[in-house]
Design an enzyme around this catalytic site. Structure first.
Site, PDB file in Angstrom:
ATOM      1  N   ARG A   1    -104.222-123.182 -85.496  1.00 53.23           N
ATOM      2  CA  ARG A   1    -104.260-124.433 -84.717  1.00 53.23           C
ATOM      3  C   ARG A   1    -105.215-124.295 -83.519  1.00 53.23           C
ATOM      4  O   ARG A   1    -105.901-125.241 -83.140  1.00 53.23           O
ATOM      5  CB  ARG A   1    -102.832-124.728 -84.240  1.00 53.23           C
TER       6      ARG A   1
ATOM      7  N   SER B   1    -101.228-120.002 -68.005  1.00 53.60           N
ATOM      8  CA  SER B   1    -100.500-120.336 -69.239  1.00 53.60           C
ATOM      9  C   SER B   1     -99.116-119.678 -69.249  1.00 53.60           C
ATOM     10  O   SER B   1     -98.886-118.685 -68.578  1.00 53.60           O
ATOM     11  CB  SER B   1    -101.319-119.893 -70.453  1.00 53.60           C
TER      12      SER B   1
ATOM     13  N   ASN C   1     -94.865-118.871 -74.019  1.00 54.43           N
ATOM     14  CA  ASN C   1     -94.415-119.277 -75.355  1.00 54.43           C
ATOM     15  C   ASN C   1     -95.528-119.651 -76.326  1.00 54.43           C
ATOM     16  O   ASN C   1     -95.326-119.588 -77.533  1.00 54.43           O
ATOM     17  CB  ASN C   1     -93.365-120.394 -75.245  1.00 54.43           C
ATOM     18  N   TYR C   2     -96.677-120.058 -75.808  1.00 52.96           N
ATOM     19  CA  TYR C   2     -97.858-120.302 -76.663  1.00 52.96           C
ATOM     20  C   TYR C   2     -99.024-119.564 -76.013  1.00 52.96           C
ATOM     21  O   TYR C   2     -99.905-120.193 -75.415  1.00 52.96           O
ATOM     22  CB  TYR C   2     -98.171-121.795 -76.768  1.00 52.96           C
TER      23      TYR C   2
ATOM     24  N   THR D   1     -97.489-112.966 -67.860  1.00 51.05           N
ATOM     25  CA  THR D   1     -97.489-111.502 -67.981  1.00 51.05           C
ATOM     26  C   THR D   1     -97.028-111.091 -69.379  1.00 51.05           C
ATOM     27  O   THR D   1     -97.708-110.295 -70.045  1.00 51.05           O
ATOM     28  CB  THR D   1     -96.619-110.892 -66.871  1.00 51.05           C
TER      29      THR D   1
ATOM     30  N   ASP E   1     -99.203-117.217 -55.568  1.00 52.32           N
ATOM     31  CA  ASP E   1     -99.500-118.035 -54.388  1.00 52.32           C
ATOM     32  C   ASP E   1    -100.937-117.794 -53.923  1.00 52.32           C
ATOM     33  O   ASP E   1    -101.640-118.727 -53.510  1.00 52.32           O
ATOM     34  CB  ASP E   1     -98.547-117.684 -53.231  1.00 52.32           C
TER      35      ASP E   1
ATOM     36  N   GLU F   1     -98.250-129.218 -67.198  1.00 55.31           N
ATOM     37  CA  GLU F   1     -97.275-129.442 -68.282  1.00 55.31           C
ATOM     38  C   GLU F   1     -96.069-128.618 -67.920  1.00 55.31           C
ATOM     39  O   GLU F   1     -96.159-127.388 -67.861  1.00 55.31           O
ATOM     40  CB  GLU F   1     -97.774-128.891 -69.614  1.00 55.31           C
TER      41      GLU F   1
ATOM     42  N   ARG G   1     -89.661-124.053 -76.823  1.00 55.20           N
ATOM     43  CA  ARG G   1     -90.824-124.944 -76.814  1.00 55.20           C
ATOM     44  C   ARG G   1     -90.534-126.057 -75.834  1.00 55.20           C
ATOM     45  O   ARG G   1     -89.409-126.584 -75.816  1.00 55.20           O
ATOM     46  CB  ARG G   1     -91.077-125.537 -78.203  1.00 55.20           C
ATOM     47  N   CYS G   2     -91.554-126.418 -75.039  1.00 51.27           N
ATOM     48  CA  CYS G   2     -91.305-127.482 -74.066  1.00 51.27           C
ATOM     49  C   CYS G   2     -90.876-128.750 -74.773  1.00 51.27           C
ATOM     50  O   CYS G   2     -90.067-129.516 -74.262  1.00 51.27           O
ATOM     51  CB  CYS G   2     -92.542-127.742 -73.238  1.00 51.27           C
ATOM     52  N   THR G   3     -91.424-128.975 -75.981  1.00 52.80           N
ATOM     53  CA  THR G   3     -91.146-130.218 -76.696  1.00 52.80           C
ATOM     54  C   THR G   3     -89.984-130.083 -77.673  1.00 52.80           C
ATOM     55  O   THR G   3     -89.792-130.964 -78.515  1.00 52.80           O
ATOM     56  CB  THR G   3     -92.391-130.649 -77.501  1.00 52.80           C
TER      57      THR G   3
ATOM     58  N   ARG H   1     -95.912-131.853 -79.749  1.00 55.41           N
ATOM     59  CA  ARG H   1     -97.162-132.148 -79.062  1.00 55.41           C
ATOM     60  C   ARG H   1     -98.252-132.638 -80.013  1.00 55.41           C
ATOM     61  O   ARG H   1     -99.000-133.539 -79.690  1.00 55.41           O
ATOM     62  CB  ARG H   1     -97.660-130.909 -78.330  1.00 55.41           C
TER      63      ARG H   1
HETATM   64  P1  NAP Z   1     -93.045-119.796 -65.832  1.00 55.83           P
HETATM   65  O1  NAP Z   1     -92.106-118.724 -65.522  1.00 55.83           O
HETATM   66  O2  NAP Z   1     -93.102-120.972 -64.952  1.00 55.83           O
HETATM   67  O3  NAP Z   1     -94.490-119.113 -65.938  1.00 55.83           O
HETATM   68  C1  NAP Z   1     -95.627-119.841 -66.302  1.00 55.83           C
HETATM   69  C2  NAP Z   1     -96.861-119.183 -65.738  1.00 55.83           C
HETATM   70  O4  NAP Z   1     -96.835-119.275 -64.316  1.00 55.83           O
HETATM   71  C3  NAP Z   1     -96.975-117.696 -66.044  1.00 55.83           C
HETATM   72  O5  NAP Z   1     -98.327-117.368 -66.225  1.00 55.83           O
HETATM   73  C4  NAP Z   1     -96.437-117.049 -64.776  1.00 55.83           C
HETATM   74  O6  NAP Z   1     -96.880-115.735 -64.562  1.00 55.83           O
HETATM   75  C5  NAP Z   1     -97.043-117.986 -63.754  1.00 55.83           C
HETATM   76  N1  NAP Z   1     -96.433-117.942 -62.434  1.00 55.83           N
HETATM   77  C6  NAP Z   1     -95.215-117.475 -62.077  1.00 55.83           C
HETATM   78  N2  NAP Z   1     -95.043-117.643 -60.759  1.00 55.83           N
HETATM   79  C7  NAP Z   1     -96.160-118.210 -60.267  1.00 55.83           C
HETATM   80  C8  NAP Z   1     -96.586-118.639 -58.995  1.00 55.83           C
HETATM   81  N3  NAP Z   1     -95.829-118.528 -57.913  1.00 55.83           N
HETATM   82  N4  NAP Z   1     -97.810-119.176 -58.870  1.00 55.83           N
HETATM   83  C9  NAP Z   1     -98.597-119.331 -59.944  1.00 55.83           C
HETATM   84  N5  NAP Z   1     -98.260-118.958 -61.183  1.00 55.83           N
HETATM   85  C10 NAP Z   1     -97.047-118.403 -61.342  1.00 55.83           C
HETATM   86  O7  NAP Z   1     -92.781-120.378 -67.326  1.00 55.83           O
HETATM   87  P2  NAP Z   1     -92.576-119.583 -68.675  1.00 55.83           P
HETATM   88  O8  NAP Z   1     -91.232-118.937 -68.647  1.00 55.83           O
HETATM   89  O9  NAP Z   1     -93.761-118.765 -68.992  1.00 55.83           O
HETATM   90  O10 NAP Z   1     -92.561-120.798 -69.732  1.00 55.83           O
HETATM   91  C11 NAP Z   1     -91.408-121.536 -69.978  1.00 55.83           C
HETATM   92  C12 NAP Z   1     -91.413-122.841 -69.233  1.00 55.83           C
HETATM   93  O11 NAP Z   1     -92.651-123.501 -69.463  1.00 55.83           O
HETATM   94  C13 NAP Z   1     -90.374-123.825 -69.718  1.00 55.83           C
HETATM   95  O12 NAP Z   1     -89.799-124.491 -68.620  1.00 55.83           O
HETATM   96  C14 NAP Z   1     -91.148-124.796 -70.584  1.00 55.83           C
HETATM   97  O13 NAP Z   1     -90.568-126.057 -70.703  1.00 55.83           O
HETATM   98  C15 NAP Z   1     -92.452-124.821 -69.879  1.00 55.83           C
HETATM   99  N6  NAP Z   1     -93.507-125.219 -70.807  1.00 55.83           N
HETATM  100  C16 NAP Z   1     -93.970-126.493 -70.731  1.00 55.83           C
HETATM  101  C17 NAP Z   1     -94.925-126.929 -71.625  1.00 55.83           C
HETATM  102  C18 NAP Z   1     -95.414-128.351 -71.612  1.00 55.83           C
HETATM  103  O14 NAP Z   1     -96.382-128.611 -72.291  1.00 55.83           O
HETATM  104  N7  NAP Z   1     -94.815-129.265 -70.872  1.00 55.83           N
HETATM  105  C19 NAP Z   1     -95.417-126.075 -72.588  1.00 55.83           C
HETATM  106  C20 NAP Z   1     -94.927-124.776 -72.628  1.00 55.83           C
HETATM  107  C21 NAP Z   1     -93.976-124.365 -71.729  1.00 55.83           C
HETATM  108  P3  NAP Z   1     -95.909-114.493 -64.866  1.00 55.83           P
HETATM  109  O15 NAP Z   1     -95.689-114.503 -66.336  1.00 55.83           O
HETATM  110  O16 NAP Z   1     -96.688-113.357 -64.382  1.00 55.83           O
HETATM  111  O17 NAP Z   1     -94.657-114.730 -64.105  1.00 55.83           O
HETATM  112  O1  G3P Z   2     -94.119-125.799 -75.585  1.00 49.61           O
HETATM  113  C1  G3P Z   2     -95.476-125.858 -75.868  1.00 49.61           C
HETATM  114  C2  G3P Z   2     -96.037-127.166 -76.351  1.00 49.61           C
HETATM  115  O2  G3P Z   2     -97.395-127.126 -76.387  1.00 49.61           O
HETATM  116  C3  G3P Z   2     -95.413-127.593 -77.641  1.00 49.61           C
HETATM  117  O3  G3P Z   2     -96.219-127.724 -78.725  1.00 49.61           O
HETATM  118  O4  G3P Z   2     -96.509-128.150 -81.123  1.00 49.61           O
HETATM  119  O5  G3P Z   2     -94.504-126.961 -80.309  1.00 49.61           O
HETATM  120  O6  G3P Z   2     -94.765-129.365 -79.881  1.00 49.61           O
HETATM  121  P1  G3P Z   2     -95.463-128.077 -80.088  1.00 49.61           P
END
Ligand code: NAP
Ligand code: G3P
Length: 488
Positions: A112, A160, A163-164, A189, A224, A259, A292-294, A447
Site C-alpha cells: 500500500r 509517525s 502502528n503503521y 521509537t 518538545d 491525525e 488502528r486509529c480507525t 482510512r
Molecule cells: P504516541 O505515543 O502519541 O506517539 C506518536 C509519536 O509521537 C511517536 O513518534 C512518539 O515518539 C512521538 N512523541 C511522543 N512524545 C512526543 C512529544 N512530546 N513531542 C513530539 N513527539 C512525541 O502514539 P502511539 O502510541 O505511537 O500511537 C497510538 C496513537 O496514535 C493512538 O491514540 C491512535 O489513535 C493514534 N493514531 C492516530 C491515527 C490517525 O490517523 N488519526 C493513526 C495512527 C495512530 P516515541 O515513540 O519516541 O515516544
Molecule cells: O491507524 C492508522 C490509520 O492510518 C488507519 O488506516 O487503513 O487501518 O484504516 P486503516
C-alpha cells in the site's frame, strides 16, 4: 538493506545531509521485539546538537529542492516505490518483529505504501495553479490578473506512530517532498527500525542530500525540543490525542496537520443487513488487535436487532485467529507493550465490575488480550468513551437513531463513524449529523483508499490528509498580481 546503516558496533546510524552518520552522544535505545523479546537493534537517542544539524541541513537543502522540476522529484518517488516492493519480504518481516503486526497486514502495509508513493508522484505532477481576472470583482477591470501557484512551506517535521511505521511515515514524507519541502523525520521509537529502513529506500532512490533527514530518540526526551525548533516550518503528526494536544499547546505560528485518536462508532439500525454489519464490525474492531486509529471502537445498536446482531458477531468472532504471528497466521496479536495491555485490561475489568455482560473473551496471556465483546455497556463506563487501542468492543443498546447519534457525538473524538442500514434516507440523516471527518455507509470505518480525504474533528485531529489533500496542506498559495497598463 539495514546492514548498510549500522556502525562498526552494529548500532544504527541516522540519515543526515545524505550521509548515514554515527551517533555523537553515544546514547542508544535498544529495540526489542514485542513477539519474543529478541534484540532487534539500537538506535541513537539523538542530542539537541544533532537535531540542530538535521534541521539546519534540511533548511539549506530545501532551497535547491524547491527549484527542482516536479518531474524529477516524481522520478525519485517512482524509484522509491519500486525499491519498497523489491524489499517487501524483508521490510514486512522487520515490521512484524518490531511492532508485532500480523504477516498479512505487514505485507499489505508495504505494498500500500508503494502505491501511495506512486499515486502521490502522479498527483503532484498533475496539480496546477490558477489565474483570476480582477474584473470579476465590482470596481475592477481585467487588466489586473492574479496568478496563483502553490509554494512549499520549507522544512516539514514528520512524526509517525508505532502502528503503521512505514505507511504513516511515507504518507507524510512523499507529499512533503513532492510539494518541494525537505523533511526531518522522527519515527516512533518502537517502529524506528522500519522508519530508518524507509529512509534508506528514499536515499537509495536518489533523494538528494539533506532533503530527507532522520531523528531518532524518545519523544518524551527530544519531542518538545524538535517541535518547537525555530527551523521547523510545518508539523505533520500522527499519534495520540495527548501528545497532539501538547504539540499544539507549545508550538507557535507553525501550521499543524494532525491525525490523533478516535472512538469510531458503528451504528446498526433495525433494517441493517446484520451479516454485513457483523462481518465489518469484527474485521474493523479486531484486526491488528484494534491498534488502528480507525478501528471500530464501539457498537451502537437499536434494541430491536441487538440480540440478533450479537449472535452474528459471536459467530464471526469464533473465526478470529489469536496468537503470535511468528508461529502462525493470526488476526489478533499481542499488544505493543505491557503498558498498553494493562490499560486495555483495566477497561475490561472496570466494565465487568460496573455490570457489563461479557459475551466473548475477557482473557489475557501476557500482552495478548483475547478478542473481547461486552454487551450492556452503559455510558457510565470508561469503555464507552475511552480509546482502548486494543481488541475490546462495547455494545451500547439504543432506542432509536437519534439516541445513537447523541451518544456518538458525545465523544471527545470525531474521526469516523459507520452506519449500517438499507434505508438511504436514514444513512444520509446520520451522515449529516455525525460530528466526524468521514461517515462510512455499510462498511467498517477505515482510512483507505488513500486518495480520499482523511481527517478527524474535535480531539481526533486537525487538517486533512489524503494524497492531494496532503500535498495541498504542505504548500501555501503564492499570488503574483499582474497589472497591465491598458485594457483594450
Ligand atoms: P504516541 O505515543 O502519541 O506517539 C506518536 C509519536 O509521537 C511517536 O513518534 C512518539 O515518539 C512521538 N512523541 C511522543 N512524545 C512526543 C512529544 N512530546 N513531542 C513530539 N513527539 C512525541 O502514539 P502511539 O502510541 O505511537 O500511537 C497510538 C496513537 O496514535 C493512538 O491514540 C491512535 O489513535 C493514534 N493514531 C492516530 C491515527 C490517525 O490517523 N488519526 C493513526 C495512527 C495512530 P516515541 O515513540 O519516541 O515516544
Ligand atoms: O491507524 C492508522 C490509520 O492510518 C488507519 O488506516 O487503513 O487501518 O484504516 P486503516
Amino acid at each position: 538493506m539495514l546492514n548498510n546503516i549500522r556502525d562498526e558496533k552494529g548500532n544504527f546510524k541516522n540519515l543526515i545531509n545524505g550521509e548515514w552518520v554515527q551517533s555523537i552522544g553515544g546514547n542508544f535505545i535498544h529495540i526489542k521485539s514485542p513477539l519474543d523479546d529478541s534484540f532487534l537493534g539500537s538506535v541513537p537517542a539523538m542530542t539537541k546538537e544533532e537535531v540542530d544539524v538535521a534541521v539546519k541541513t534540511a533548511k539549506e537543502a530545501q532551497k535547491r529542492w524547491r527549484d527542482t522540476a516536479i518531474y524529477e522529484r516524481a522520478e525519485i518517488l517512482y524509484r522509491a516505490a519500486d525499491i519498497i516492493l523489491e524489499n517487501e519480504a524483508e521490510l514486512s518481516y522487520l515490521m512484524m518483529m518490531e511492532i508485532a503486526k500480523d504477516r498479512k497486514s505487514c505485507r499489505s502495509e508495504v505494498s500500500r505504501t508503494s502505491d501511495f508513493i506512486r499515486f502521490t508522484a502522479d498527483t503532484a505532477k498533475n496539480l496546477s495553479g490558477e489565474s483570476i481576472p480582477g474584473g470579476s470583482f465590482p470596481g475592477f477591470k481585467n487588466n489586473k490578473v492574479s496568478i496563483v501557484k502553490r509554494e512549499p512551506l520549507g522544512v516539514v517535521l514528520a512524526i509517525s506512530p508505532f502502528n503503521y511505521p512505514v505507511n504513516l511515515a511515507a504518507s507524510k514524507i512523499a507529499p512533503a517532498l513532492m510539494a518541494g519541502n525537505s523533511v526531518v523525520f522522527k519515527p516512533a521509537t518502537q517502529g524506528s527500525l522500519c522508519g530508518l529502513y524507509l529512509a534508506k529506500i528514499f536515499e537509495a532512490a536518489g533523494t538528494p542530500a539533506g532533503i530527507l533527514n532522520t531523528v531518532t530518540g524518545k519523544g518524551s526526551e527530544i519531542g518538545d525540543y524538535i517541535t518547537t525548533h525555530k527551523g521547523i516550518d510545518f508539523i505533520n503528526f500522527t499519534g495520540s490525542t495527548e501528545i497532539g494536544k501538547r504539540i499544539s499547546e507549545i508550538t507557535s505560528m507553525v501550521p499543524l496537520l494532525m491525525e490523533l485518536g478516535g472512538k469510531d462508532a458503528a451504528i446498526v439500525l433495525k433494517d441493517a443487513d446484520l451479516d454485513l454489519a457483523a462481518s465489518n464490525i469484527v474485521a474493523g474492531g479486531y484486526s491488528y488487535s484494534g491498534q488502528r486509529c480507525t478501528a471500530v471502537k464501539r457498537i451502537l445498536v437499536v434494541n430491536e436487532v441487538a440480540d440478533k446482531l450479537i449472535e452474528k458477531i459471536k459467530e464471526k468472532m469464533k473465526k478470529l485467529t489469536v496468537g503470535n504471528p511468528l508461529e502462525k497466521d493470526v488476526d489478533v496479536v499481542p499488544l505493543i507493550n505491557s503498558k498498553a495491555a494493562d490499560f486495555v485490561w483495566q477497561l475490561i475489568e472496570e466494565a465487568e465490575e460496573k455490570g457489563a455482560k461479557l459475551i466473548v473473551g475477557g482473557k489475557r496471556e501476557g500482552n495478548l488480550i483475547y478478542p473481547t465483546l461486552f454487551d450492556r455497556v452503559t455510558t457510565e463506563m470508561r469503555l464507552a468513551w475511552e480509546e482502548p487501542f486494543g481488541p475490546v468492543l462495547p455494545i451500547i443498546r439504543v432506542n432509536d437513531v437519534d439516541e445513537a447519534i447523541e451518544i456518538a457525538n458525545k465523544s471527545e473524538y470525531g474521526l469516523q463513524g459507520a452506519v449500517f442500514t438499507e434505508n438511504i434516507n436514514d444513512a444520509f440523516y446520520i451522515a449529516d449529523k455525525l460530528e466526524v471527518g468521514t461517515v462510512q455507509v455499510n462498511n467498517k470505518t477505515e482510512r483507505g483508499p488513500d486518495h480520499f480525504p482523511f481527517l478527524g474533528v474535535k480531539s481526533s485531529g486537525m487538517g486533512t490528509q489524503g494524497v492531494r489533500y496532503s500535498i495541498e496542506a504542505m504548500t501555501r498559495h503564492k499570488a503574483t498580481v499582474i497589472n497591465l497598463s491598458s485594457n483594450k
